[in-house]
Write an enzyme that holds these catalytic residues in place. Structure first.
Site, PDB file in Angstrom:
ATOM      1  CG  ASP A  16      -7.712  -3.857  -0.998  1.00  0.00           C
ATOM      2  OD1 ASP A  16      -8.164  -4.906  -1.505  1.00  0.00           O
ATOM      3  OD2 ASP A  16      -7.929  -3.533   0.175  1.00  0.00           O
ATOM      4  CG  ASP A  59      -2.165  -0.911   0.892  1.00  0.00           C
ATOM      5  OD1 ASP A  59      -2.534  -1.048  -0.297  1.00  0.00           O
ATOM      6  OD2 ASP A  59      -2.722  -1.483   1.845  1.00  0.00           O
TER       7      ASP A  59
END
Ligand code: GLY
Length: 376
Positions: free
Chosen positions: A157, A91
């Site tokens: 994601d 991320d």
């Protein structure tokens, strides 16, 4: 229908007011109407770029220099995560694309360039060549977990982290970063998307042969259900893939995912936590609506003119409902209420909370609805 400039004005004023208290400290969720502070709690937490990102979005609108100062302060705090190999995960796009890269695009300063390129290198280094996927989380020392389990996992994601790689290729003129982003997106096309256009959350691969093994429910209800935030990551992330590459198959997949999302919304246009969980066990996720609305507004710019209105109208309906039914009261530091963290909640508050990324994408979508741009 939504009065975009009034709602955006309200949000910008609130972000500025909250900033006057927390400045460059890093919030994630509110408790009794006040944001918590992750600066010294877990600086590598995946949501830690959203506050500087929100500040840069707001600064773009108001030109208030205090917002830029606070965003830079947050960016400096993130340095402690950038050099911690054991904590860093995929991320890094959420963390550095909307903090350092956003600043670099404005100021062309070398420190932000360095941070963005290090983050992109970390992301690229997580690519599994056999499976053509970017591995998700870490497991250096997770009690009770099989050693190495997370080297097998990719999650939906991650599409949102890929703009960092496209930027790194553009900036360095080195195509390796975007080659990895494209390969990962092709793997998503093949393994993540249900026939109806909804998304799996986690897909497990054999890290040696690269073969597909199975999917996992992750933050959703069941292995083959459709966690609503995962579906919104697919809508928005695949749209960004189409935007950065111009690929027709990415655009077709983004439209398919967007149609699933739009056509399966409940009457109030904000999804339940999982599109395929039993009705009696459901709760809302306002963040999924904000993420999808922002992505759908970019999608509307990419499709032929005949389909543009369908997407703009859908995004406008979602944003109208968020602004009408989900806005936090003036006394609360957050913008949106009624987000949820995951389906199988760990604590009651996970079911109904304000989330910094819900606020970020809400403001980004409002700016896009007025004809402006987001940061991804
Ligand atoms: N990226 C994790 C989440 O959406 O909660």
């Amino acid at each position: 229908m939504i009065d975009t400039s009034k709602v955006l004005g309200h949000c910008l004023a609130k972000v500025t007011k909250t900033g006057s208290r927390i400045q460059g400290r890093i919030p994630y969720r509110t408790f009794d109407g006040r944001f918590d502070d992750w600066t010294d709690k877990d600086i590598a937490w995946w949501t830690n770029g959203f506050w500087p990102g929100l500040l840069w979005l707001a600064h773009g609108q108001t030109k208030d220099d205090r917002l830029a100062t606070w965003a830079k302060e947050s960016e400096t705090h993130l340095d402690r995560a950038l050099y911690d190999f054991f904590e860093l995960h995929h991320d890094v796009g959420f963390m550095w694309h909307i903090s350092s890269v956003a600043r670099y695009k404005l100021e062309h300063n070398k420190d932000s360039l360095r941070r963005g390129m290090i983050a992109a290198s970390v992301l690229a280094s997580r690519f599994n060549l056999a499976g053509r996927y970017i591995r998700a989380w870490n497991n250096w020392d997770i009690p009770g977990k099989e050693k190495g389990v997370q080297v097998k996992w990719a999650i939906i994601d991650c599409l949102m982290n890929l703009p960092l790689l496209y930027w790194a290729s553009e900036e360095s003129k080195d195509p390796r970063f975007s080659q990895i982003a494209i390969a990962h997106t092709e793997t998503v096309l093949k393994n993540f998307i249900h026939p109806d256009g909804s998304s799996r959350h986690i897909v497990e691969f054999d890290p040696v042969t690269g073969a597909y093994v199975r999917c996992h429910f992750g933050q959703g209800y069941a292995d083959d259900s459709a966690w609503s935030r995962g579906c919104s990551w697919l809508v928005h992330g695949m749209t960004l893939g189409a935007k950065y590459t111009g690929r027709a198959d990415f655009l077709a997949a983004a439209e398919h995912a967007a149609r699933f999302f739009i056509e399966n919304l409940p009457e109030d246009q904000v999804p339940w936590s999982d599109f395929k969980a039993p009705a009696k066990d459901q709760f809302k996720d306002s963040s999924a609506a904000a993420i999808a609305a922002s992505g759908i507004l970019t999608l509307a710019e990419l499709v032929p003119a005949s389909r543009k209105a369908y997407y703009v109208d859908a995004a406008r309906r979602m944003l109208t409902s968020l602004a009408t039914n989900y806005l936090a009261p003036e006394s609360d530091e957050a913008l949106l209420l009624h987000g949820s963290v995951l389906y199988h909640v760990k604590e009651p508050k996970d079911k109904d909370t304000s989330l910094i990324y819900g606020d970020y994408y809400f403001v980004e979508a409002l700016i896009k609805l007025q004809g402006g741009q987001g940061l991804f």
